[in-house]
Enzyme design. Structure first.
Site, PDB file in Angstrom:
ATOM      1  N   ILE A   1     -23.346 -47.890  13.104  1.00 19.66           N
ATOM      2  CA  ILE A   1     -21.961 -47.614  13.500  1.00 19.66           C
ATOM      3  C   ILE A   1     -21.090 -47.238  12.304  1.00 19.66           C
ATOM      4  O   ILE A   1     -20.038 -46.621  12.465  1.00 19.66           O
ATOM      5  CB  ILE A   1     -21.374 -48.821  14.253  1.00 19.66           C
ATOM      6  CG1 ILE A   1     -22.221 -49.124  15.494  1.00 19.66           C
ATOM      7  CG2 ILE A   1     -19.931 -48.578  14.661  1.00 19.66           C
ATOM      8  CD1 ILE A   1     -22.379 -47.948  16.438  1.00 19.66           C
TER       9      ILE A   1
ATOM     10  N   CYS B   1     -22.081 -52.703  16.750  1.00 20.73           N
ATOM     11  CA  CYS B   1     -20.852 -52.583  15.957  1.00 20.73           C
ATOM     12  C   CYS B   1     -21.252 -52.418  14.497  1.00 20.73           C
ATOM     13  O   CYS B   1     -22.439 -52.393  14.162  1.00 20.73           O
ATOM     14  CB  CYS B   1     -19.966 -53.822  16.174  1.00 20.73           C
ATOM     15  SG  CYS B   1     -18.191 -53.475  16.026  1.00 20.73           S
TER      16      CYS B   1
ATOM     17  N   GLU C   1      -7.643 -51.396  24.903  1.00 18.40           N
ATOM     18  CA  GLU C   1      -6.730 -52.531  24.763  1.00 18.40           C
ATOM     19  C   GLU C   1      -5.260 -52.123  24.844  1.00 18.40           C
ATOM     20  O   GLU C   1      -4.397 -52.970  25.077  1.00 18.40           O
ATOM     21  CB  GLU C   1      -6.983 -53.276  23.459  1.00 18.40           C
ATOM     22  CG  GLU C   1      -6.402 -52.613  22.228  1.00 18.40           C
ATOM     23  CD  GLU C   1      -6.736 -53.382  20.971  1.00 18.40           C
ATOM     24  OE1 GLU C   1      -5.833 -53.568  20.160  1.00 18.40           O
ATOM     25  OE2 GLU C   1      -7.887 -53.782  20.804  1.00 18.40           O
TER      26      GLU C   1
ATOM     27  N   TRP D   1      -3.965 -50.966  16.361  1.00 22.54           N
ATOM     28  CA  TRP D   1      -4.258 -52.013  15.383  1.00 22.54           C
ATOM     29  C   TRP D   1      -3.235 -52.041  14.248  1.00 22.54           C
ATOM     30  O   TRP D   1      -3.461 -52.642  13.213  1.00 22.54           O
ATOM     31  CB  TRP D   1      -5.675 -51.841  14.840  1.00 22.54           C
ATOM     32  CG  TRP D   1      -6.705 -52.253  15.858  1.00 22.54           C
ATOM     33  CD1 TRP D   1      -6.486 -52.730  17.111  1.00 22.54           C
ATOM     34  CD2 TRP D   1      -8.123 -52.218  15.685  1.00 22.54           C
ATOM     35  NE1 TRP D   1      -7.666 -52.996  17.735  1.00 22.54           N
ATOM     36  CE2 TRP D   1      -8.692 -52.688  16.896  1.00 22.54           C
ATOM     37  CE3 TRP D   1      -8.963 -51.839  14.642  1.00 22.54           C
ATOM     38  CZ2 TRP D   1     -10.079 -52.794  17.074  1.00 22.54           C
ATOM     39  CZ3 TRP D   1     -10.337 -51.937  14.829  1.00 22.54           C
ATOM     40  CH2 TRP D   1     -10.886 -52.412  16.021  1.00 22.54           C
TER      41      TRP D   1
ATOM     42  N   SER E   1     -20.380 -49.233   8.890  1.00 23.20           N
ATOM     43  CA  SER E   1     -20.282 -50.119   7.733  1.00 23.20           C
ATOM     44  C   SER E   1     -21.577 -50.889   7.517  1.00 23.20           C
ATOM     45  O   SER E   1     -22.286 -51.219   8.468  1.00 23.20           O
ATOM     46  CB  SER E   1     -19.123 -51.100   7.914  1.00 23.20           C
ATOM     47  OG  SER E   1     -19.301 -51.891   9.073  1.00 23.20           O
TER      48      SER E   1
ATOM     49  N   HIS F   1     -22.539 -59.544  15.706  1.00 21.93           N
ATOM     50  CA  HIS F   1     -21.660 -60.673  15.430  1.00 21.93           C
ATOM     51  C   HIS F   1     -22.411 -61.994  15.403  1.00 21.93           C
ATOM     52  O   HIS F   1     -21.823 -63.041  15.143  1.00 21.93           O
ATOM     53  CB  HIS F   1     -20.524 -60.714  16.452  1.00 21.93           C
ATOM     54  CG  HIS F   1     -19.733 -59.444  16.461  1.00 21.93           C
ATOM     55  ND1 HIS F   1     -20.024 -58.399  17.316  1.00 21.93           N
ATOM     56  CD2 HIS F   1     -18.710 -59.026  15.689  1.00 21.93           C
ATOM     57  CE1 HIS F   1     -19.194 -57.399  17.072  1.00 21.93           C
ATOM     58  NE2 HIS F   1     -18.391 -57.752  16.097  1.00 21.93           N
TER      59      HIS F   1
ATOM     60  N   ASP G   1     -13.870 -43.239  15.506  1.00 18.90           N
ATOM     61  CA  ASP G   1     -13.944 -44.526  16.204  1.00 18.90           C
ATOM     62  C   ASP G   1     -12.697 -44.789  17.030  1.00 18.90           C
ATOM     63  O   ASP G   1     -11.575 -44.638  16.534  1.00 18.90           O
ATOM     64  CB  ASP G   1     -14.101 -45.669  15.191  1.00 18.90           C
ATOM     65  CG  ASP G   1     -15.491 -45.713  14.584  1.00 18.90           C
ATOM     66  OD1 ASP G   1     -16.429 -45.263  15.252  1.00 18.90           O
ATOM     67  OD2 ASP G   1     -15.631 -46.213  13.453  1.00 18.90           O
TER      68      ASP G   1
ATOM     69  N   GLU H   1     -19.409 -47.413   3.697  1.00 17.54           N
ATOM     70  CA  GLU H   1     -17.986 -47.781   3.707  1.00 17.54           C
ATOM     71  C   GLU H   1     -17.633 -48.902   2.718  1.00 17.54           C
ATOM     72  O   GLU H   1     -16.761 -49.719   2.976  1.00 17.54           O
ATOM     73  CB  GLU H   1     -17.538 -48.165   5.124  1.00 17.54           C
ATOM     74  CG  GLU H   1     -17.765 -47.058   6.134  1.00 17.54           C
ATOM     75  CD  GLU H   1     -17.256 -47.391   7.526  1.00 17.54           C
ATOM     76  OE1 GLU H   1     -16.511 -48.375   7.678  1.00 17.54           O
ATOM     77  OE2 GLU H   1     -17.606 -46.652   8.468  1.00 17.54           O
TER      78      GLU H   1
END
Length: 744
Positions: free
Chosen positions: A422, A717, A596, A552, A424, A685, A590, A475
């Site tokens: 994705i 992710c 949201e 964000w 990073s 995660h 992205d 990144e």
């Protein structure tokens, strides 16, 4: 007439991120559970004292958490899925949050329309709720000892809890019937401790379909009212809509309404407000960082005072969504800092407004705020070129030059099950220290870039060695996917200490949009060129999309969100054009925050989705047909916005599906999604390392929903928060799983 002040929650991470540091030390077995709990309690108690010192009369307590407040209530109710029942105490708690030994964690998703994530409770037929409120009662006892009668326990209501849960082969009413006696027992115990009032947080009432649960709400509140405590029903994030008339009749003593969003004021004017209840007037915006406009807010409160005799002035929601104290931001220009308001300033504003309502305020304080705003408007940057560009936009500026199928013929051909990540790769302490030293001036630019390039070279070599198909540069120069771009755009600024919680130990520093947004120079080209020079394989250009940049960030309030999104889109558009010139054949834009931003009520979605999709298309439509545009979305439910996802016209979408039991994949299939999909074959995660066999099984499941020609293979992710010893075997196993399927 009664005028008072209340709070509905407070930041719980520590002014210096003490909770994050303690959690990570505990996970690394550097400190004990007792030491971890001691640090969390010290932060919690400091927040109570801050609120008391500010003059808040009723302080919401019990919202502090080791990871997530919804997880806390799942744990207290014994709603622990079978796969975690082999663990005990904190080991079980953190296994539910993060996964353990290959066991999947609970699904994580957005908390309403905020950038906070909660862990979704799983309620199955084999679970019988059984309460243990000992930790919560201990918190209440400490609060009573420290702040006395000001302490008002915060409890997530049973209906909101169930509404936010995943129910598997169980009925809503049956679970409610099992939970209500546990809630009544908790309220009885609180009453015995001398508590006279509780806050029952009921944000589910602002969903557009809440009237479908009218009978359940009425039954639940009638049952809880029997205990004899004063119940303060708390709503936030939107208005009550059609539920307003019957919510006013529930047997509670106070009702909190968000007066910074939605149409609650209009509902009060139309239907009135019960004289026997106190209005919790949420007039201080808990989700932005701008000072109040005193004339507007005092006029609103005076209007309410003419209708309602008993008012509690308060923030619109918990203050967990804003940083602690703007006075620490000494690097910000004074003209900007003077119009910013973080948690401590919002406490001051709450008390100031309460005094204004009773005629006890200091007139100069109110006048000073307006002077600060006048000075800020002189300071705030304006860019006429950007404004002119937006006015001149044409329909063709939002449309790729060829259709998806036509573009596909022009793009680089890859093997079946193409692999990528994705964006990073792990951000080690050394990498974070490197950036910090450079910012402090301890390294020259040449020294800094040499070390960044060394990290890029390692990352490229690693991916090549694994056999990855489309590489990324890792990144390492980016501390955050929004911050990195915002720091290079005019109209943005950043804080030093403005941390807020995204989830668990993941904290972010949202940037502040304070003027027109403009790209003065290229932002990602150098690192892309370094990475591409090291390999014959294609390297993806990595950009953050305009809607995520906006959602964000703390946006301006003087112009529309749409205009700010279009300003951002123009900046990203120019960067995409430069990446193409540098040789990028794959460019990822992205948009994890696309969903949201949706209003909580569905009837308001259309307007938002129209401009959000347009903003994405404005940023990507300039891409040549041979450029494959990727986008990434995570922690979202896509089913109800699938048409808008299709309208983005991306060539590849990667999604978070590893914790969602293939729900998102099913939704894409049901909608006949035409383009390529990277379902996210494992959960980044979680520290657990997926085996090749597990990943093969994940891909077999994908084949049930999508043709092989549409499937990409990627994690769900970015790998930023993982350690190298986790990321390397996980991604290597992922590539091996893809290769093995190609050979079948």
């Amino acid at each position: 007439m009664s005028i008072s002040t209340s709070t509905l929650g407070y930041p719980r991470i520590g002014k210096n991120r003490e909770v994050k540091k303690a959690l990570e030390s505990f996970w690394q077995q550097k400190i004990s559970a007792d030491e971890l709990l001691k640090i969390v309690r010290e932060i919690e108690e400091a927040s109570w004292q801050t609120q008391t010192k500010a003059g808040i009369e009723r302080i919401g307590i019990g919202d502090a958490t080791l990871y997530d407040q919804i997880l806390d209530w799942s744990f207290r109710f014994g709603i622990i899925p079978k796969r975690f029942q082999q663990f005990q105490n904190l080991e079980c708690y953190f296994a539910m949050a993060r996964g353990k030994d290959g066991i999947l964690a609970l699904e994580m998703t957005k908390w309403f329309d905020t950038n906070y994530h909660y862990l979704v409770p799983e309620i199955t037929p084999d679970i019988t709720p059984k309460a243990d409120f000992s930790d919560f009662l201990e918190t209440v006892k400490r609060a009573k000892k420290i702040i006395g009668k000001s302490a008002v326990p915060i409890i997530i209501s049973p209906i909101t809890f169930i509404r936010l849960s995943r129910l598997e082969s169980v009925e809503f009413d049956n679970i409610l019937a099992q939970l209500l006696p546990l809630y009544s027992d908790l309220l009885t115990k609180l009453k015995k401790l001398g508590i006279s009032e509780i806050q029952l947080h009921e944000p589910a009432l602002v969903f557009g379909d809440s009237s479908n649960l009218k009978k359940q709400f009425e039954m639940a509140y009638a049952e809880l009212a029997k205990v004899g405590l004063n119940i303060h029903l708390v709503t936030y994030f939107d208005d009550l809509g059609e539920t307003y008339p019957w919510v006013m009749k529930l047997p509670v003593t106070s009702i909190s309404l968000d007066l910074t969003r939605g149409q609650n004021l209009e509902l009060i004017k139309s239907y009135g407000f019960p004289a026997d209840k106190t209005l919790g007037a949420g007039v201080v915006d808990a989700r932005n960082i701008w000072r109040i406009r005193t004339q507007e807010v005092t006029s609103l409160l005076e209007e309410l005072k003419g209708i309602i005799p008993n008012i509690s002035v308060q923030p619109s929601a918990s203050l967990q969504f804003v940083p602690y104290d703007v006075r620490r931001e000494v690097k910000l220009p004074e003209a900007l800092r003077n119009v910013l308001s973080f948690a401590e300033q919002k406490l001051e504003e709450t008390v100031l407004l309460s005094k204004a309502l009773t005629g006890k305020s200091n007139k100069s304080e109110i006048e000073n705020i307006e002077i600060y705003w006048q000075e800020f408007y002189k300071f705030s940057p304006a860019n006429e070129k950007v404004k002119s560009q937006i006015k001149a936009l044409k329909e063709t500026d939002f449309r790729r030059s060829m259709s998806y199928l036509e573009r596909l013929d022009n793009q680089i051909k890859l093997p079946a099950f193409p692999t990528t990540t994705i964006g990073s790769f792990p951000q080690t302490k050394q990498v974070r220290k490197l950036r910090a030293r450079y910012k402090k001036g301890e390294l020259t630019q040449a020294e800094y870039l040499a070390q960044i390039d060394a990290n890029i070279a390692y990352c490229i070599g690693l991916q090549e060695g694994m056999g990855m198909d489309v590489l990324v540069h890792g990144e390492f120069e980016r501390s955050d996917m929004v911050e990195y771009f915002g720091e290079q755009l005019d109209g943005y600024t950043f804080t030093t200490h403005g941390w807020v919680q995204s989830y668990g130990s993941r904290y972010v520093r949202p940037p502040i949009i304070f003027g027109d947004i403009y790209r003065p120079h290229a932002m990602t080209i150098r690192e892309f060129e370094v990475a591409q020079s090291l390999t014959e394989k294609p390297v993806k250009g990595m950009l953050t999309g305009p809607v995520t940049m906006l959602n964000w960030s703390y946006p301006r309030t003087d112009i529309s969100r749409q205009e700010q999104a279009f300003q951002l889109a123009l900046a990203i558009r120019e960067e995409l054009k430069d990446l193409e010139k540098a040789g990028a054949a794959f460019i990822q834009v992205d948009e994890p925050a696309m969903r949201e931003g949706l209003p909580l009520k569905q009837q308001r979605w259309h307007e938002y989705l129209n401009w959000a999709v347009d903003a994405f298309r404005l940023s990507t439509a300039i891409a040549r047909p041979e450029t494959q545009v990727h986008t990434h979305m995570c922690y979202s439910e896509f089913g109800d916005i699938m048409e808008s996802i299709k309208q983005l016209d991306a060539d590849v979408i990667s999604i978070e599906d590893s914790r969602s039991n293939n729900e998102t994949l099913m939704q894409l299939t049901d909608a006949d999604y035409p383009a390529q999909v990277g379902p996210g074959v494992y959960d980044v995660h979680s520290p657990s390392i997926p085996t090749t066999e597990y990943l093969r099984e994940s891909l077999y499941k994908c084949i049930q929903y999508l043709p092989v020609t549409q499937i990409w293979v990627n994690p769900d992710c970015g790998l930023k928060t993982r350690r190298w010893e986790e990321a390397i075997p996980a991604t290597r196993n992922m590539v091996q799983a893809a290769i093995s399927l190609r050979q079948e």
